[in-house]
Design a protein around this motif. Sequence first.
Motif, PDB file in Angstrom:
ATOM      1  N   ASP A 294       1.343  -5.229  45.276  1.00  0.00           N
ATOM      2  CA  ASP A 294       2.207  -4.298  46.024  1.00  0.00           C
ATOM      3  C   ASP A 294       1.474  -3.638  47.191  1.00  0.00           C
ATOM      4  N   LEU A 295       1.019  -4.456  48.118  1.00  0.00           N
ATOM      5  CA  LEU A 295       0.234  -3.979  49.262  1.00  0.00           C
ATOM      6  C   LEU A 295       1.168  -3.587  50.405  1.00  0.00           C
ATOM      7  N   MET A 296       1.017  -2.357  50.900  1.00  0.00           N
ATOM      8  CA  MET A 296       1.904  -1.806  51.919  1.00  0.00           C
ATOM      9  C   MET A 296       1.114  -1.325  53.135  1.00  0.00           C
ATOM     10  N   PHE A 297       1.670  -1.594  54.314  1.00  0.00           N
ATOM     11  CA  PHE A 297       1.136  -1.076  55.571  1.00  0.00           C
ATOM     12  C   PHE A 297       2.272  -0.326  56.270  1.00  0.00           C
ATOM     13  N   LEU A 298       2.065   0.957  56.553  1.00  0.00           N
ATOM     14  CA  LEU A 298       3.098   1.791  57.157  1.00  0.00           C
ATOM     15  C   LEU A 298       2.631   2.324  58.510  1.00  0.00           C
ATOM     16  N   ASP A 299       3.597   2.646  59.381  1.00  0.00           N
ATOM     17  CA  ASP A 299       3.254   3.136  60.715  1.00  0.00           C
ATOM     18  C   ASP A 299       3.317   4.654  60.804  1.00  0.00           C
ATOM     19  N   ARG A 300       3.060   5.312  59.690  1.00  0.00           N
ATOM     20  CA  ARG A 300       2.973   6.767  59.616  1.00  0.00           C
ATOM     21  C   ARG A 300       1.828   7.145  58.686  1.00  0.00           C
ATOM     22  N   ALA A 301       1.289   8.357  58.863  1.00  0.00           N
ATOM     23  CA  ALA A 301       0.343   8.906  57.889  1.00  0.00           C
ATOM     24  C   ALA A 301       1.180   9.612  56.835  1.00  0.00           C
ATOM     25  N   VAL A 302       1.397   8.975  55.709  1.00  0.00           N
ATOM     26  CA  VAL A 302       2.264   9.557  54.693  1.00  0.00           C
ATOM     27  C   VAL A 302       1.606  10.797  54.105  1.00  0.00           C
ATOM     28  N   THR A 303       2.406  11.643  53.520  1.00  0.00           N
ATOM     29  CA  THR A 303       1.910  12.893  52.964  1.00  0.00           C
ATOM     30  C   THR A 303       1.359  12.678  51.558  1.00  0.00           C
ATOM     31  N   ALA A 304       0.604  13.671  51.081  1.00  0.00           N
ATOM     32  CA  ALA A 304       0.083  13.613  49.715  1.00  0.00           C
ATOM     33  C   ALA A 304       1.224  13.533  48.714  1.00  0.00           C
ATOM     34  N   SER A 305       2.325  14.225  49.000  1.00  0.00           N
ATOM     35  CA  SER A 305       3.482  14.192  48.111  1.00  0.00           C
ATOM     36  C   SER A 305       4.091  12.799  48.048  1.00  0.00           C
ATOM     37  N   GLN A 306       4.163  12.120  49.183  1.00  0.00           N
ATOM     38  CA  GLN A 306       4.727  10.775  49.194  1.00  0.00           C
ATOM     39  C   GLN A 306       3.845   9.785  48.438  1.00  0.00           C
ATOM     40  N   VAL A 307       2.541   9.915  48.562  1.00  0.00           N
ATOM     41  CA  VAL A 307       1.633   9.046  47.811  1.00  0.00           C
ATOM     42  C   VAL A 307       1.858   9.238  46.316  1.00  0.00           C
ATOM     43  N   ARG A 308       1.937  10.477  45.904  1.00  0.00           N
ATOM     44  CA  ARG A 308       2.133  10.756  44.477  1.00  0.00           C
ATOM     45  C   ARG A 308       3.499  10.239  44.009  1.00  0.00           C
ATOM     46  N   GLN A 309       4.539  10.420  44.826  1.00  0.00           N
ATOM     47  CA  GLN A 309       5.867   9.952  44.437  1.00  0.00           C
ATOM     48  C   GLN A 309       5.884   8.423  44.278  1.00  0.00           C
ATOM     49  N   GLN A 310       5.183   7.718  45.169  1.00  0.00           N
ATOM     50  CA  GLN A 310       5.132   6.263  45.056  1.00  0.00           C
ATOM     51  C   GLN A 310       4.398   5.842  43.783  1.00  0.00           C
ATOM     52  N   TYR A 311       3.309   6.523  43.467  1.00  0.00           N
ATOM     53  CA  TYR A 311       2.563   6.209  42.253  1.00  0.00           C
ATOM     54  C   TYR A 311       3.411   6.456  41.006  1.00  0.00           C
ATOM     55  N   LEU A 312       4.099   7.593  40.967  1.00  0.00           N
ATOM     56  CA  LEU A 312       4.923   7.923  39.804  1.00  0.00           C
ATOM     57  C   LEU A 312       6.090   6.955  39.660  1.00  0.00           C
ATOM     58  N   LEU A 313       6.665   6.546  40.790  1.00  0.00           N
ATOM     59  CA  LEU A 313       7.763   5.578  40.741  1.00  0.00           C
ATOM     60  C   LEU A 313       7.276   4.255  40.155  1.00  0.00           C
TER      61      LEU A 313
END
Length: 319
Positions: A294-313
């Motif tokens: 599940d390797l992702m490349f995004l064109d934004r600096a995601v927030t700490a909250s978004q990183v955690r939400q992706q991990y929990l999902l």
Amino acid sequence: MSKLKWCLPALVAALLAGPLVPSGRAAPSVARDPDVHPSLRPHLVVYYDFEHPVPGNPAQEADLGASGTNLDLVNGGAAMRVADGAHPGSSGSLQTRQINPTMAGNDDWKAGVYSATGVTSLNAFNRAKAVTIMGWFKMTGDNPGLNSNTADPDDRYNAVGLAGVLSGDSDGHAVRALLELINVEGQLRLVALGRRVDGGASQTFAANEDWRTLLPLNEWVFLAATFDFSTGTMALYRNGEPLDGFYVRSDDPWAIAGPGPHRASATDPRGIKIGGSFPQNTRETNPCDCRIDDLMFLDRAVTASQVRQQYLLATASRP
């Protein structure tokens, strides 16, 4: 006849949805992919789950992100896909590794895409304000690997390549944004390494904690690295939590002291590298004996909250 009539709507819907991949699993739309948090979907440029071979070419992996940048599975082809998912929603991943550690050659298993004139499908990273790289990694062997480019049988590479976006002038090694292990002041560390300007200096943000604690052998770990070219800041995350670390340089390697706005160079990246350098397969450097999912490349600096939400999902139990 009634059974045929009942099947026709489903058949038409399937045809309209697009071809099935050889794995037997249809390529999902990012807009409804259950393994991608909704807040990430608008910025997901490139996304590989390593369960979607390109139809007719199993040595390539289909991009499930917006860019359509199909990935070359270098040297190992379809054999690099293994039945080892990183989380409950995954059943497969990518294996990268050295093949002949003591011999100079070009047979390491790695993945990527490369064009000396730039990969136009990666245009989202042309003049990008920021980049995020995130994915699952499992160390499966001896890292860093033996250096096959030197005569010393005990010499090892000073880095282990995980995943990165190449710069617009890259020879297959230089990057715009990279997640890797590299020697920092005599010690191998997990780092985010970024370069805002093609041909310019790079900055490195290194994790304080020992890399072997962060990436234990045979354990899946979710990593993320963010690169904000407008502010000159980077961050690292492990299993949804930010990592303490330090910037290796104290000067202004990204040249952001002057008036902004500050962006990456106005060039299309020359590609992507995964599990090592030189995706065009002209040289072996910094191989990773590891699995990637599940390797992702995004064109934004995601927030700490978004990183955690992706991990929990990703780690949530599935029905």
